[in-house]
Design a protein around this motif. Structure first.
Motif, short mmCIF file in Angstrom:
data_model
loop_
_atom_site.label_atom_id
_atom_site.label_comp_id
_atom_site.label_asym_id
_atom_site.label_seq_id
_atom_site.Cartn_x
_atom_site.Cartn_y
_atom_site.Cartn_z
N GLU A 413 0.82 -1.21 0.00
CA GLU A 413 0.00 0.00 0.00
C GLU A 413 0.86 1.26 0.00
N ALA A 414 1.95 1.25 0.76
CA ALA A 414 2.84 2.41 0.82
C ALA A 414 3.50 2.67 -0.53
N LEU A 415 3.93 1.60 -1.20
CA LEU A 415 4.57 1.75 -2.51
C LEU A 415 3.58 2.21 -3.56
N LYS A 416 2.36 1.72 -3.49
CA LYS A 416 1.33 2.15 -4.44
C LYS A 416 1.05 3.65 -4.27
N ALA A 417 0.99 4.10 -3.01
CA ALA A 417 0.78 5.53 -2.75
C ALA A 417 1.97 6.34 -3.26
N PHE A 418 3.17 5.80 -3.11
CA PHE A 418 4.38 6.48 -3.58
C PHE A 418 4.33 6.70 -5.09
N LEU A 419 3.80 5.74 -5.82
CA LEU A 419 3.71 5.85 -7.28
C LEU A 419 2.83 7.01 -7.73
N LEU A 420 1.94 7.46 -6.84
CA LEU A 420 1.00 8.53 -7.20
C LEU A 420 1.52 9.92 -6.85
N GLU A 421 2.67 9.99 -6.16
CA GLU A 421 3.21 11.29 -5.78
C GLU A 421 3.85 11.96 -7.00
N GLY A 450 4.34 12.90 -13.50
CA GLY A 450 4.54 14.34 -13.43
C GLY A 450 3.67 15.06 -14.43
N GLU A 451 3.61 14.53 -15.65
CA GLU A 451 2.79 15.15 -16.69
C GLU A 451 1.48 14.39 -16.91
N ALA A 452 1.50 13.10 -16.63
CA ALA A 452 0.31 12.28 -16.85
C ALA A 452 0.33 11.12 -15.87
N THR A 453 -0.80 10.46 -15.77
CA THR A 453 -0.91 9.25 -14.95
C THR A 453 -1.14 8.07 -15.86
N LEU A 454 -0.23 7.11 -15.80
CA LEU A 454 -0.29 5.93 -16.66
C LEU A 454 -0.71 4.72 -15.85
N MET A 455 -1.35 3.77 -16.52
CA MET A 455 -1.67 2.49 -15.90
C MET A 455 -0.59 1.50 -16.31
N ILE A 571 15.16 3.75 -16.42
CA ILE A 571 13.82 3.36 -15.96
C ILE A 571 13.18 2.49 -17.01
N PHE A 572 12.18 1.76 -16.61
CA PHE A 572 11.49 0.91 -17.59
C PHE A 572 10.95 1.77 -18.72
N PRO A 573 11.04 1.29 -19.95
CA PRO A 573 10.67 2.12 -21.11
C PRO A 573 9.27 2.70 -21.04
N TYR A 574 8.32 1.98 -20.47
CA TYR A 574 6.95 2.49 -20.50
C TYR A 574 6.70 3.56 -19.45
N VAL A 575 7.67 3.92 -18.62
CA VAL A 575 7.49 5.01 -17.67
C VAL A 575 8.11 6.30 -18.19
N GLN A 576 8.81 6.22 -19.32
CA GLN A 576 9.51 7.39 -19.84
C GLN A 576 8.52 8.47 -20.29
#
Length: 576
Positions: A413-421, A450-455, A571-576
């Motif tokens: 849960e903490a890591l999931k919340a971190f991903l949204l910061e 930062g610019e968008a939220t990806l799934m 970083i993983f390519p899909y997070v770029q």
């Protein structure tokens, strides 16, 4: 001539009429009891019942005197009338009935009545006595009493559990439990105060403040709420509000031990170390607390901050005597002279464990690494969650790696919340995704870039590749196998990131991957280089059973496509 007067008409009568009501007979009954005239008392209680048959107190008094006279069966009959016909909410009658049954050696019936009392009575007036009777019944029945709930303690046991969860850093679990308690008991102020803390620890400061305001609206002088609000004002930078509240807190001299401790720790957090020192000193006068090493440590920290260094040294020496296996006192005693000389800053927190930065340094020592039992220490565990929110990037990197070892639901849960910061570093988020994948998370998660939220699905590290070939995976598997014993999670993540990056940038002209050992060794070598580990082609080649020239060959091929010196921020390519 005067008229004749009737006798008694010339004067006002001095005879007072007697009011024959239930109160009259009650007073007579009590007077008889005082003289141990139980027969007369029973007669008067029965008359009170006749005058007020719908008053349950009269029936209860009659049942009480019947019990005193040893007529337990008649007493229970009177109590049954109350519960069945007059006032079913007088749940204390079940406790009286349990006593009567026990005196008749009817222990099964006594147990039933006692359980009903505990499960139905909201006030807990006879809770201590009920616990004593429960011990008796367990002895007589030769088995434990089957109590499923205690209504008068509703929320108390759950609240104690929630407090334990907060202390252990299991904030998500604690908040869910506290929310359910508050929903059922809105005036449970302690639960509300701890719920506010839970929100704060999870970074939901506005929600925490609103929760505290809700408490203070009903109890303006609630000290725990005021202290929590002051800490939140400090965190939010609300200087004007904080100054006013801090001045108010400085004037409070608590009487109760828990209030004194709360105020002492709060003043320490606010930097009012003089007040913290005074309050901690008062606590040390309590005989029950004189064996608590943590309290002596808190006092030493406060003493340091007001330049009472000699006293702080004595306090830390006492900590060492009380808790000889703990490193905290030794750590500060080794630095007390530098703190007194002004060449080393005094401690800024009061936690009874090594500063988090110091723990990180120890993990980085050769042969040390992150200990596998970190989840067992609530204080350390709690500091991890705090550092993930408020530490620098290097500290957060260490925390994320440590979370990979803890690996429980709270960590997820903490890591999931971190991903949204939105402000967090993308490399750290990518490492968090890697840890989540290692914990078995195989479904899409929202990630703010930062610019968008990806799934993003953490298990799909090769999202931009149309296929994932078995030989590509074989390279990863071999590299993992060889690196697992001498690298940490970060380096394993970097190795995988480098391989995925190489494949993505080479596609569709990816060369045939036939020499699995060569490619895996190259990834191992390059990962060591970018993480500043001492390594050579020869050492890596020996582990993989190939020549050093082969390691060099494949390392150069990867480096031609990926500038490996920059893969520490890969970083993983899909997070770029």
């Amino acid at each position: 001539m005067k008229e004749n007067q009737q006798p008694g008409k010339s004067k006002q009568s001095k005879v007072l009429p007697i009011s024959m009501d239930a109160g009259f007979f009650f007073e007579r009954a009590v007077s008889s009891l005082d003289r141990y005239h139980y027969d007369k008392a029973l007669k008067y209680f029965r008359k009170a019942v006749e005058y007020e048959p719908d008053n349950p107190v009269n029936h209860c008094n009659m049942a009480g005197i019947l019990s005193e006279m040893g007529n337990y069966e008649a007493s229970n009959a009177a109590l049954s009338v109350i519960l069945e016909k007059i006032d079913p909410t007088m749940t204390e009658c079940y406790f009286y009935m349990a006593n009567n049954y026990a005196n008749m050696d009817m222990f099964e019936e006594a147990e039933k009545a006692l359980i009903t009392y505990l499960e139905e009575d909201p006030s807990g007036q006879f809770l201590i006595e009920a616990e004593e009777m429960m011990e008796l019944l367990q002895y007589e029945l030769e088995r434990p009493t089957k109590v499923t709930k205690i209504k008068s303690l509703a929320g108390v046991l759950e609240h104690d559990r929630a407090r334990e969860l907060l202390e252990q850093g299991r904030f998500t679990e604690a908040v869910k439990l506290l929310e359910s308690i508050v929903e059922g008991q809105p005036d449970f102020w302690a639960a509300r105060n701890n719920l506010a803390l839970g929100y704060y620890y999870m970074g939901q400061c506005s929600k925490a403040i609103d929760t505290i305001y809700g408490v203070l609206e009903q109890e303006p002088g609630n000290l725990h709420a005021l202290c929590n609000l002051a800490i939140l004002y400090q965190h939010e930078g609300k200087t004007e509000f904080l100054q006013e509240l801090s001045a108010r807190l400085r004037k409070i001299i608590p009487f109760h031990q828990d209030h004194l401790f709360k105020l002492a720790t709060t003043m320490g957090v606010l930097g009012a170390h003089d007040m913290a020192y005074r309050h901690f000193r008062r606590l040390l006068k309590d005989e029950a607390l004189r064996t608590d090493p943590a309290l002596y440590h808190y006092t030493a920290v406060a003493a340091c901050n007001i330049e009472r260094f000699a006293e702080a040294e004595n306090l830390w020496r006492h900590v060492g005597r009380l808790d000889p296996g703990n490193e905290v006192s030794e750590y500060y005693l080794n630095r007390i002279e530098e703190m007194a000389a002004g060449t080393r800053p005094v401690p800024v927190h009061y936690h009874y464990h090594l500063p988090f930065e110091e723990q990180v340094k120890q993990w980085e020592l050769p042969g040390e690494g992150i200990p596998t039992n970190i989840a067992d220490n609530p204080l350390v565990r709690s500091s991890f969650f705090w550092a993930l929110r408020y530490g620098d990037d290097g500290t957060k990197l260490q925390v994320i790696q440590a979370f990979g070892l803890i690996g429980d639901h709270e960590v997820e849960e903490a890591l999931k919340a971190f991903l949204l910061e939105p402000e967090e570093d993308l490399y750290l988020k990518d490492l968090a995704l890697y840890v989540l994948r290692s914990l078995g998370v195989d479904y899409e998660l929202p990630v703010c870039t930062g610019e968008a939220t990806l799934m993003i699905d953490p298990s799909q590290t090769w999202a931009k590749l149309p296929v994932w070939k078995s030989e590509w995976q074989a390279v990863l598997d071999l590299a993992y196998e060889q690196m697992r014993s001498n690298t940490d999670i970060q380096q394993q993540h970097d190795m995988e990131s480098l391989w995925v990056q190489y494949l993505n940038l080479s596609y569709p002209d990816i060369p045939a991957i036939s020499h699995i050992e060569g490619w895996a060794a190259a990834l191992d070598y390059l990962t060591a280089k970018v993480n500043h580990r001492s390594v050579s082609y020869e050492k890596v080649a020996e582990r993989y059973g190939i020549s050093s020239s082969t390691v060099r060959k494949y390392s150069l091929r990867i480096n031609e496509v990926c500038d490996a010196k920059d893969t520490v921020k890969m970083i993983f390519p899909y997070v770029q």
